[in-house]
Design an enzyme around this catalytic site. Structure first.
Site, PDB file in Angstrom:
ATOM      1  CE  LYS A  38      -4.184   1.540   2.392  1.00  0.00           C
ATOM      2  NZ  LYS A  38      -4.950   1.725   1.181  1.00  0.00           N
ATOM      3  N   GLY A  43       6.475   0.786   5.819  1.00  0.00           N
ATOM      4  CA  GLY A  43       7.397  -0.103   5.109  1.00  0.00           C
ATOM      5  C   GLY A  43       7.435   0.168   3.615  1.00  0.00           C
ATOM      6  CB  CYS A  44       4.754   0.659   1.121  1.00  0.00           C
ATOM      7  SG  CYS A  44       3.949  -0.937   1.415  1.00  0.00           S
ATOM      8  CB  THR A  45       6.961   5.309   2.837  1.00  0.00           C
ATOM      9  OG1 THR A  45       5.548   5.477   2.672  1.00  0.00           O
ATOM     10  CG2 THR A  45       7.665   6.633   2.616  1.00  0.00           C
ATOM     11  CB  ALA A  48       8.823   3.766  -2.584  1.00  0.00           C
TER      12      ALA A  48
END
Length: 153
Positions: A38, A43-45, A48
């Protein structure tokens, strides 16, 4: 289940900023295809941003980095702009590509089970063959490991 040595399933998905990206259009290029749950979550930030910071090195090695989640293109645009991301973000809102790559999986949190994207990365060579697969990825150090694998091709 996609394993190293298998042909990467082709796809065409809408991308941040408009337009579409098809794997078949990237023939001859090394592709880092990473799936994440998401936009704008911790974690996704971090993942990326880690790929973004290494983009000059990925590009120097001839690799294209593509991030895939179920978020809409509009959400991807906000995520990209907020964090000044340089990776291309693709929207798989129907989960079709996630299912073909085997990353749409049952997950659990706080005793509840649900379907979601299992954080995974696929390294695809210029011939369209999967060379490396990382499943259940832990973010710290992951982008660096992928870059090492790209350079080793």
């Amino acid at each position: 289940m996609i394993e190293p040595g298998t042909k990467a399933p082709d796809f065409s998905l809408p991308r941040d900023g408009g337009g579409e990206v098809a794997l078949s259009d990237l023939g001859g290029k090394t592709v880092v295809l990473y799936f994440y749950p998401k936009d704008d979550t911790s974690g996704c930030t971090k993942e990326a941003i880690a790929f973004t910071e290494l983009m000059p090195e990925f590009e120097a090695a001839g690799a294209t980095v593509l991030g895939v989640s179920k978020d809409s293109v509009k959400k991807h645009d906000k995520f990209r702009d907020k964090h000044e991301l340089k990776v291309t973000l693709l929207s798989d809102d129907e989960s079709d590509v996630c299912e073909r790559y085997g990353v749409w999986a049952e997950k659990s949190m706080y005793g509840k089970t649900y379907m979601g994207i299992e954080r995974s990365t696929f390294l695809i060579d210029g011939e369209g063959t999967v060379r490396e697969v990382w499943r259940k990825v832990k973010v710290p150090g992951h982008a660096e490991k992928v870059l090492e694998a790209v350079k080793a091709l």
